[in-house]
Scaffold this motif. Structure first.
Motif, PDB file in Angstrom:
ATOM      1  N   MET A   1      47.376  21.122  38.736  1.00  0.00           N
ATOM      2  CA  MET A   1      46.230  21.793  38.134  1.00  0.00           C
ATOM      3  C   MET A   1      45.664  22.820  39.114  1.00  0.00           C
ATOM      4  SD  MET A   1      42.440  20.396  37.119  1.00  0.00           S
ATOM      5  CE  MET A   1      42.854  19.436  35.707  1.00  0.00           C
ATOM      6  N   VAL A   2      45.347  23.989  38.620  1.00  0.00           N
ATOM      7  CA  VAL A   2      44.747  25.049  39.420  1.00  0.00           C
ATOM      8  C   VAL A   2      43.333  24.637  39.811  1.00  0.00           C
ATOM      9  CG1 VAL A   2      43.973  27.445  39.378  1.00  0.00           C
ATOM     10  CG2 VAL A   2      46.110  26.827  38.265  1.00  0.00           C
ATOM     11  N   GLN A   3      42.992  24.835  41.063  1.00  0.00           N
ATOM     12  CA  GLN A   3      41.634  24.604  41.533  1.00  0.00           C
ATOM     13  C   GLN A   3      41.108  25.917  42.103  1.00  0.00           C
ATOM     14  OE1 GLN A   3      39.709  21.312  41.533  1.00  0.00           O
ATOM     15  NE2 GLN A   3      41.064  21.620  39.808  1.00  0.00           N
ATOM     16  N   ILE A   4      40.117  26.486  41.457  1.00  0.00           N
ATOM     17  CA  ILE A   4      39.623  27.818  41.778  1.00  0.00           C
ATOM     18  C   ILE A   4      38.486  27.745  42.792  1.00  0.00           C
ATOM     19  CG2 ILE A   4      38.540  29.884  40.806  1.00  0.00           C
ATOM     20  CD1 ILE A   4      41.518  29.449  40.002  1.00  0.00           C
ATOM     21  N   LYS A   5      38.614  28.560  43.844  1.00  0.00           N
ATOM     22  CA  LYS A   5      37.574  28.675  44.862  1.00  0.00           C
ATOM     23  C   LYS A   5      36.944  30.058  44.888  1.00  0.00           C
ATOM     24  CE  LYS A   5      39.609  25.414  48.171  1.00  0.00           C
ATOM     25  NZ  LYS A   5      40.109  25.291  49.568  1.00  0.00           N
ATOM     26  N   ALA A   6      37.518  30.999  44.119  1.00  0.00           N
ATOM     27  CA  ALA A   6      37.013  32.371  44.144  1.00  0.00           C
ATOM     28  C   ALA A   6      37.226  33.035  42.785  1.00  0.00           C
ATOM     29  CB  ALA A   6      37.733  33.185  45.218  1.00  0.00           C
ATOM     30  N   LEU A   7      36.277  33.898  42.435  1.00  0.00           N
ATOM     31  CA  LEU A   7      36.412  34.762  41.263  1.00  0.00           C
ATOM     32  C   LEU A   7      36.365  36.199  41.746  1.00  0.00           C
ATOM     33  CD1 LEU A   7      36.538  35.343  38.224  1.00  0.00           C
ATOM     34  CD2 LEU A   7      34.025  35.286  38.223  1.00  0.00           C
ATOM     35  N   VAL A   8      37.401  36.955  41.393  1.00  0.00           N
ATOM     36  CA  VAL A   8      37.475  38.373  41.725  1.00  0.00           C
ATOM     37  C   VAL A   8      37.510  39.137  40.412  1.00  0.00           C
ATOM     38  CG1 VAL A   8      38.813  40.178  42.872  1.00  0.00           C
ATOM     39  CG2 VAL A   8      38.712  37.868  43.861  1.00  0.00           C
ATOM     40  N   THR A   9      36.649  40.155  40.323  1.00  0.00           N
ATOM     41  CA  THR A   9      36.549  40.924  39.086  1.00  0.00           C
ATOM     42  C   THR A   9      36.785  42.408  39.353  1.00  0.00           C
ATOM     43  OG1 THR A   9      34.187  41.496  39.212  1.00  0.00           O
ATOM     44  CG2 THR A   9      34.738  39.327  38.312  1.00  0.00           C
ATOM     45  N   ASP A  10      37.444  43.032  38.405  1.00  0.00           N
ATOM     46  CA  ASP A  10      37.448  44.488  38.333  1.00  0.00           C
ATOM     47  C   ASP A  10      36.039  44.882  37.872  1.00  0.00           C
ATOM     48  OD1 ASP A  10      38.277  47.165  38.094  1.00  0.00           O
ATOM     49  OD2 ASP A  10      39.059  46.841  36.081  1.00  0.00           O
ATOM     50  N   PHE A  11      35.733  46.153  37.821  1.00  0.00           N
ATOM     51  CA  PHE A  11      34.399  46.575  37.377  1.00  0.00           C
ATOM     52  C   PHE A  11      34.453  47.237  36.004  1.00  0.00           C
ATOM     53  CE2 PHE A  11      30.561  49.189  37.211  1.00  0.00           C
ATOM     54  CZ  PHE A  11      29.617  48.191  37.420  1.00  0.00           C
ATOM     55  N   ASP A  12      34.952  48.470  35.940  1.00  0.00           N
ATOM     56  CA  ASP A  12      34.993  49.173  34.650  1.00  0.00           C
ATOM     57  C   ASP A  12      35.930  48.455  33.693  1.00  0.00           C
ATOM     58  OD1 ASP A  12      33.181  51.277  35.111  1.00  0.00           O
ATOM     59  OD2 ASP A  12      34.679  52.344  36.281  1.00  0.00           O
ATOM     60  N   GLY A  13      35.448  48.213  32.493  1.00  0.00           N
ATOM     61  CA  GLY A  13      36.232  47.511  31.496  1.00  0.00           C
ATOM     62  C   GLY A  13      36.129  46.006  31.585  1.00  0.00           C
ATOM     63  N   VAL A  14      35.461  45.518  32.614  1.00  0.00           N
ATOM     64  CA  VAL A  14      35.231  44.080  32.785  1.00  0.00           C
ATOM     65  C   VAL A  14      33.729  43.820  32.818  1.00  0.00           C
ATOM     66  CG1 VAL A  14      35.569  42.096  34.317  1.00  0.00           C
ATOM     67  CG2 VAL A  14      37.445  43.701  33.913  1.00  0.00           C
ATOM     68  N   HIS A  15      33.047  44.369  33.819  1.00  0.00           N
ATOM     69  CA  HIS A  15      31.582  44.304  33.842  1.00  0.00           C
ATOM     70  C   HIS A  15      30.994  45.256  32.805  1.00  0.00           C
ATOM     71  CE1 HIS A  15      30.665  41.846  37.468  1.00  0.00           C
ATOM     72  NE2 HIS A  15      31.892  42.211  37.799  1.00  0.00           N
ATOM     73  N   THR A  16      31.732  46.321  32.504  1.00  0.00           N
ATOM     74  CA  THR A  16      31.260  47.332  31.552  1.00  0.00           C
ATOM     75  C   THR A  16      32.217  47.396  30.364  1.00  0.00           C
ATOM     76  OG1 THR A  16      32.545  49.256  32.279  1.00  0.00           O
ATOM     77  CG2 THR A  16      30.568  48.710  33.565  1.00  0.00           C
ATOM     78  N   ASP A  17      31.798  48.122  29.342  1.00  0.00           N
ATOM     79  CA  ASP A  17      32.668  48.308  28.172  1.00  0.00           C
ATOM     80  C   ASP A  17      33.495  49.586  28.294  1.00  0.00           C
ATOM     81  OD1 ASP A  17      30.854  50.330  27.692  1.00  0.00           O
ATOM     82  OD2 ASP A  17      30.175  49.546  25.765  1.00  0.00           O
ATOM     83  N   ASN A  18      33.591  50.118  29.488  1.00  0.00           N
ATOM     84  CA  ASN A  18      34.349  51.338  29.792  1.00  0.00           C
ATOM     85  C   ASN A  18      33.658  52.606  29.308  1.00  0.00           C
ATOM     86  OD1 ASN A  18      36.580  51.217  31.498  1.00  0.00           O
ATOM     87  ND2 ASN A  18      37.848  50.291  29.933  1.00  0.00           N
ATOM     88  N   ALA A  98      40.768  33.174  40.824  1.00  0.00           N
ATOM     89  CA  ALA A  98      40.801  33.641  39.439  1.00  0.00           C
ATOM     90  C   ALA A  98      40.479  35.130  39.484  1.00  0.00           C
ATOM     91  CB  ALA A  98      39.778  32.901  38.585  1.00  0.00           C
ATOM     92  N   TYR A  99      41.253  35.905  38.756  1.00  0.00           N
ATOM     93  CA  TYR A  99      41.080  37.359  38.736  1.00  0.00           C
ATOM     94  C   TYR A  99      40.925  37.808  37.298  1.00  0.00           C
ATOM     95  CZ  TYR A  99      41.840  42.303  39.653  1.00  0.00           C
ATOM     96  OH  TYR A  99      41.684  43.662  39.757  1.00  0.00           O
ATOM     97  N   ALA A 112      49.453  37.918  40.995  1.00  0.00           N
ATOM     98  CA  ALA A 112      49.388  37.229  42.288  1.00  0.00           C
ATOM     99  C   ALA A 112      48.445  36.030  42.287  1.00  0.00           C
ATOM    100  CB  ALA A 112      48.948  38.209  43.375  1.00  0.00           C
ATOM    101  N   CYS A 113      47.392  36.099  41.511  1.00  0.00           N
ATOM    102  CA  CYS A 113      46.348  35.071  41.577  1.00  0.00           C
ATOM    103  C   CYS A 113      46.695  33.836  40.754  1.00  0.00           C
ATOM    104  CB  CYS A 113      45.012  35.666  41.122  1.00  0.00           C
ATOM    105  SG  CYS A 113      44.378  36.888  42.298  1.00  0.00           S
ATOM    106  N   GLY A 114      46.038  32.739  41.083  1.00  0.00           N
ATOM    107  CA  GLY A 114      46.275  31.469  40.401  1.00  0.00           C
ATOM    108  C   GLY A 114      45.954  31.501  38.929  1.00  0.00           C
ATOM    109  N   LEU A 115      44.946  32.273  38.551  1.00  0.00           N
ATOM    110  CA  LEU A 115      44.579  32.434  37.142  1.00  0.00           C
ATOM    111  C   LEU A 115      44.227  33.890  36.910  1.00  0.00           C
ATOM    112  CD1 LEU A 115      43.953  31.102  34.370  1.00  0.00           C
ATOM    113  CD2 LEU A 115      41.596  30.926  35.141  1.00  0.00           C
ATOM    114  N   GLY A 116      44.978  34.540  36.053  1.00  0.00           N
ATOM    115  CA  GLY A 116      44.717  35.931  35.702  1.00  0.00           C
ATOM    116  C   GLY A 116      44.175  36.002  34.289  1.00  0.00           C
ATOM    117  N   ALA A 117      43.033  36.655  34.123  1.00  0.00           N
ATOM    118  CA  ALA A 117      42.401  36.766  32.811  1.00  0.00           C
ATOM    119  C   ALA A 117      42.117  38.223  32.497  1.00  0.00           C
ATOM    120  CB  ALA A 117      41.102  35.963  32.778  1.00  0.00           C
ATOM    121  N   VAL A 118      42.099  38.532  31.203  1.00  0.00           N
ATOM    122  CA  VAL A 118      41.759  39.879  30.740  1.00  0.00           C
ATOM    123  C   VAL A 118      40.802  39.771  29.564  1.00  0.00           C
ATOM    124  CG1 VAL A 118      43.932  40.950  31.505  1.00  0.00           C
ATOM    125  CG2 VAL A 118      43.762  40.017  29.188  1.00  0.00           C
TER     126      VAL A 118
END
Length: 159
Positions: A1-18, A98-99, A112-118
């Motif tokens: 099972m994946v155990q996440i210690k960090a969350l990495v986010t892109d900005f445009d299109g993730v924090h924003t609606d682009n 997690a990315y 590359a990351c343990g969990l990739g989300a879009v």
């Protein structure tokens, strides 16, 4: 099972609606979801490392990171080497990260990351490499959905 210690986010299109609004002086404005901010706060309370990793050079990225109390690396043209440096400095393994990203320049990090989300509205080529395609769009709660997913599925490794 994946155990996440960090969350990495892109900005445009993730924090924003682009979407970007530009005034007559060239200043750019974006819209972000407060729900996403609450999700990030919940993960911060669990002790996760939090990073915004963006290609965007606009000062709004740093301002939003400051508001969310996240580390920030912006104006990064090649994300994977920058993320690798940050990962090693934070003493993290790839599988502990997690990315979330939304476009083709996020693919290397998604792989590359343990969990990739879009977000639901991510570019079709990024979706191919995601472990998780969210139901919410970028800037409309996608980050909060990911945070809730991590917490609900006991994927967060607390110190």
């Amino acid at each position: 099972m994946v155990q996440i210690k960090a969350l990495v986010t892109d900005f445009d299109g993730v924090h924003t609606d682009n979407t970007v609004l530009v005034d007559e002086e060239g200043r750019e404005f974006v819209s972000c979801s407060r729900r996403d901010g609450m999700g990030i706060e919940l993960l911060r309370e669990k002790g996760l490392h939090l990073l915004i990793l963006s290609r965007e050079a606009n000062p709004v990225v740093r301002a939003r990171a400051r508001k969310l109390r996240m580390e920030v690396m912006h104006h990064v043209l090649d994300k994977l080497p920058a993320l690798d440096d940050w990962r090693r400095e934070a003493q993290l393994q790839w599988e502990e990260i997690a990315y979330i990203g939304d476009d083709i320049n996020d693919i290397d990090c998604l792989k590359a990351c343990g969990l990739g989300a879009v977000p639901a509205d991510a570019h079709k080529d990024a979706k191919v490499y995601a472990d998780l395609v969210l139901t919410e769009n970028g800037g409309k709660g996608a980050i909060r959905e990911l945070c809730d997913y991590l917490l609900a599925n006991d994927l967060v490794l607390t110190p």
